[in-house]
Design an enzyme around this catalytic site. Structure first.
Site, PDB file in Angstrom:
ATOM      1  N   GLY A  56      12.552 -20.434   9.688  1.00  0.00           N
ATOM      2  CA  GLY A  56      13.704 -21.326   9.664  1.00  0.00           C
ATOM      3  C   GLY A  56      15.002 -20.540   9.740  1.00  0.00           C
ATOM      4  CB  SER A  57      18.224 -21.144  11.406  1.00  0.00           C
ATOM      5  OG  SER A  57      17.682 -20.814  12.667  1.00  0.00           O
ATOM      6  CG  HIS A  59      16.131 -17.727   5.610  1.00  0.00           C
ATOM      7  ND1 HIS A  59      16.387 -18.256   4.377  1.00  0.00           N
ATOM      8  CD2 HIS A  59      15.118 -18.467   6.138  1.00  0.00           C
ATOM      9  CE1 HIS A  59      15.555 -19.271   4.152  1.00  0.00           C
ATOM     10  NE2 HIS A  59      14.785 -19.416   5.211  1.00  0.00           N
ATOM     11  CE  LYS A 107      11.185 -16.248   5.849  1.00  0.00           C
ATOM     12  NZ  LYS A 107      11.301 -16.405   7.315  1.00  0.00           N
ATOM     13  CG  ASP A 112       7.678 -20.409   8.519  1.00  0.00           C
ATOM     14  OD1 ASP A 112       8.441 -19.871   9.315  1.00  0.00           O
ATOM     15  OD2 ASP A 112       8.052 -21.216   7.645  1.00  0.00           O
ATOM     16  CG  HIS A 220      13.514 -22.471   2.091  1.00  0.00           C
ATOM     17  ND1 HIS A 220      12.478 -21.659   1.708  1.00  0.00           N
ATOM     18  CD2 HIS A 220      13.703 -22.260   3.404  1.00  0.00           C
ATOM     19  CE1 HIS A 220      12.055 -20.992   2.760  1.00  0.00           C
ATOM     20  NE2 HIS A 220      12.773 -21.323   3.798  1.00  0.00           N
TER      21      HIS A 220
END
Lengths: 335, 208
Positions: A56-57, A59, A107, A112, A220
């Site tokens: 995911g964006s 990070h 991760k 994911d 998150h």
């Protein structure tokens, strides 16, 4: 009224940020669209095995900032805090494969893991050799059942060591084995001082009173282990670091790579205070400070807080750590 | 007179599925909100939108139609999307290079796809997931190999509907609903319901 951020349309945030990153790279990075993935335009001469990571964006600089010689060949960005799709990952794997296999660094999150696994199977059917290293360093999410520890800041160390191994021309099985060794010897713990705000939204992912912190938080905005009273840096950092030492069984004479990571909006001035506390704690226990990294590397949007990562070190891993790397977020000459 | 399972029938099947989903979308989202995280309807809608884009390239066989459907789902976020993507991928691969496909091939594809979904998702029958509708549909299709595609798909639809209905009394052990425990009891699983909608749409699309 949403919280002030540099935004045009929130739906365009991820792509616009990648466009900015690629333009700033002055030709060192290349962006692919439909499906979306980021590729290094520069290559290591001896590299045969190629590395793909993603997630995911939100990070940043993970993973886009670690694409380049000595580290990743490609990064596959999902929407904010959402896995990339299997088709994006397959496209990146096909794109970077040089015939000697592709390593996926993933991760440990359900979405994911599923999408990268599907991509690995599809690529394998097409004759591409694929191995996967799962990063699951977050001690706070350890439990006997369920999806297991989350992957957090140790990802940077896995990507650096595997990238160096690939750049040296090592074969896929050895690069993967090194990655698994780093992941197995790595644990992290984070504390949040303030929750994050999603782009376009007006509330934080959780609200903390002025005198409390979220101990054991994820990247998150997931809730942590518990709410604790705000305290001085010495006490806060000790509560993060001591469980890591215990979990890894680090004893006098052992050595560790230390990552003190900002979660998004905590200032570097504070992060060095955090690092000072970690270093003092290790020294008091006779544990060697092998290498260190201090800064925002695996963030949770604009969360305030920090994580501490310890990685059990040996000469081989440190040699790979010291190899040259040229990426947006991590760059040094061979040390 | 029922139609053969060819390119045109596969297109009608997917059109019917998309139409049925649209009429049920609010209900599916409500179910997911009650037991999951509420994104199932939006993700499935996004996937079906991508199906339409990919079918605009006019694939020439039933096998190619379902390959396009598979790619569209594999290009969708969440976890249900990619699992459906692998399910459709196996279905496509079991169908012949040239139309028409027969019921044996259809049954083989759905069996293989369901096994893949179970392997990737780790779900068994009774875990309150899409698998609760897929497994009975496999059995029904296998039993129907002597019949035509319309009969076989009608049997699969009935079996999948019964399987979906059975999820109402279950507590989830896999998937998002597993996070909420007893709260999910009394709520149908939207993934299982979508599988039932898919086979019912197929039965209708193959009818004459």
């Amino acid at each position: 009224m949403s919280v002030k951020k540099f935004l045009n349309d929130p739906d365009d945030l991820v792509v616009e940020a990648l466009e900015g990153l690629v333009t700033a790279s002055a030709g060192r990075l290349r962006l692919h669209r439909d499906p979306l993935w980021l590729e290094s335009a520069a290559a290591d001469a001896d590299r045969r095995v190629t590395l793909v990571s993603g997630g995911g964006s939100g990070h940043e600089p993970l993973h886009s900032g670690f694409v380049g010689p000595g580290m990743l060949d490609a990064a596959v960005p999902g929407a904010v805090f959402a896995s990339p799709t299997a088709l994006q990952v397959v496209a990146a794997v096909r794109g970077v494969d040089r015939g000697a296999g592709v390593l996926l660094i993933v991760k440990n999150y359900t979405g994911d893991v599923l999408n990268f696994q599907i991509a690995a199977e599809i690529a394998a059917e097409e004759g591409i050799e694929v191995e996967t290293v799962l990063v699951d360093d977050d001690l706070a999410s350890e439990s006997d059942d369920g999806p297991g520890r989350r992957g957090t800041a140790a990802t940077v160390v896995v990507e650096k060591v595997c990238g160096a191994a690939a750049a040296r021309g090592l074969p896929l099985a050895e690069v993967a084995e090194l990655g698994r060794r780093v992941a197995a010897g790595a644990r992290s713990m984070a504390v949040a001082l303030e929750g994050a705000v999603h782009p376009g939204e007006d509330v934080r992912s959780f609200d903390l009173a002025a005198d409390e912190v979220e101990h054991g938080v994820g990247i998150h905005g997931e809730r942590g282990i518990d709410r604790r009273p705000m305290a001085g840096a010495h006490e806060l950092v000790g509560a993060l670091t001591e469980p890591l030492v215990a979990a890894l069984g680090l004893a006098e004479g052992d050595r560790a790579v230390v990552v003190v990571n900002g979660l998004g909006s905590t200032h570097l001035l504070e992060l060095y205070v955090v690092f000072r506390e970690v270093a003092a704690l290790l020294e008091a226990r006779g544990i060697g400070l092998a290498r260190s990294l201090v800064g925002p590397y695996v963030t949770a949007l604009d969360m305030a807080g920090a994580s501490v990562t310890l990685v059990r070190a040996d000469d081989e891993l440190l040699g790979l750590w010291d190899d040259a790397v040229t990426t947006t977020a991590l760059t040094w000459e061979t040390r | 007179m029922t139609a053969t399972l060819d390119r045109a029938a596969a297109r009608r099947w997917m059109d019917a599925f998309a139409a049925d989903f649209e009429t049920q979308r609010v209900r599916l989202t409500e179910l997911d909100r009650a037991a999951g995280d509420g994104d199932f309807g939006a993700n499935l809608r996004s996937a079906l939108g991508k199906v339409q884009q990919r079918l605009a390239a006019d694939p020439q066989t039933a096998r190619a139609v379902f390959a396009a459907v598979s790619d569209a789902f594999l290009d969708t976020g969440g976890t249900s999307g990619p699992l459906f993507g692998m399910w459709f991928r196996a279905l496509s691969r079991a169908l012949p290079e040239t139309d028409p496909a027969d019921v044996t091939q259809l049954a083989e594809g759905v069996r293989e796809g369901t096994a893949t979904v179970q392997r990737l998702g780790g779900a068994e029958v009774g875990d309150k997931t899409m698998v609760d509708a897929m497994v009975p549909a496999v059995a029904a299709l296998t039993d129907a190999t002597g019949t035509g595609p319309q009969q076989a798909l009608t049997a699969a639809a009935e079996a999948a509907e019964a399987g979906a209905a059975s999820t109402e009394d279950l507590v989830a052990r896999r998937g998002r609903a597993s996070y909420v425990g007893e709260v999910a009891r009394g709520v149908l699983d939207p993934g299982a319901l979508a599988v039932a909608l898919f086979f019912r749409a197929g039965a209708r699309a193959l009818d004459g």
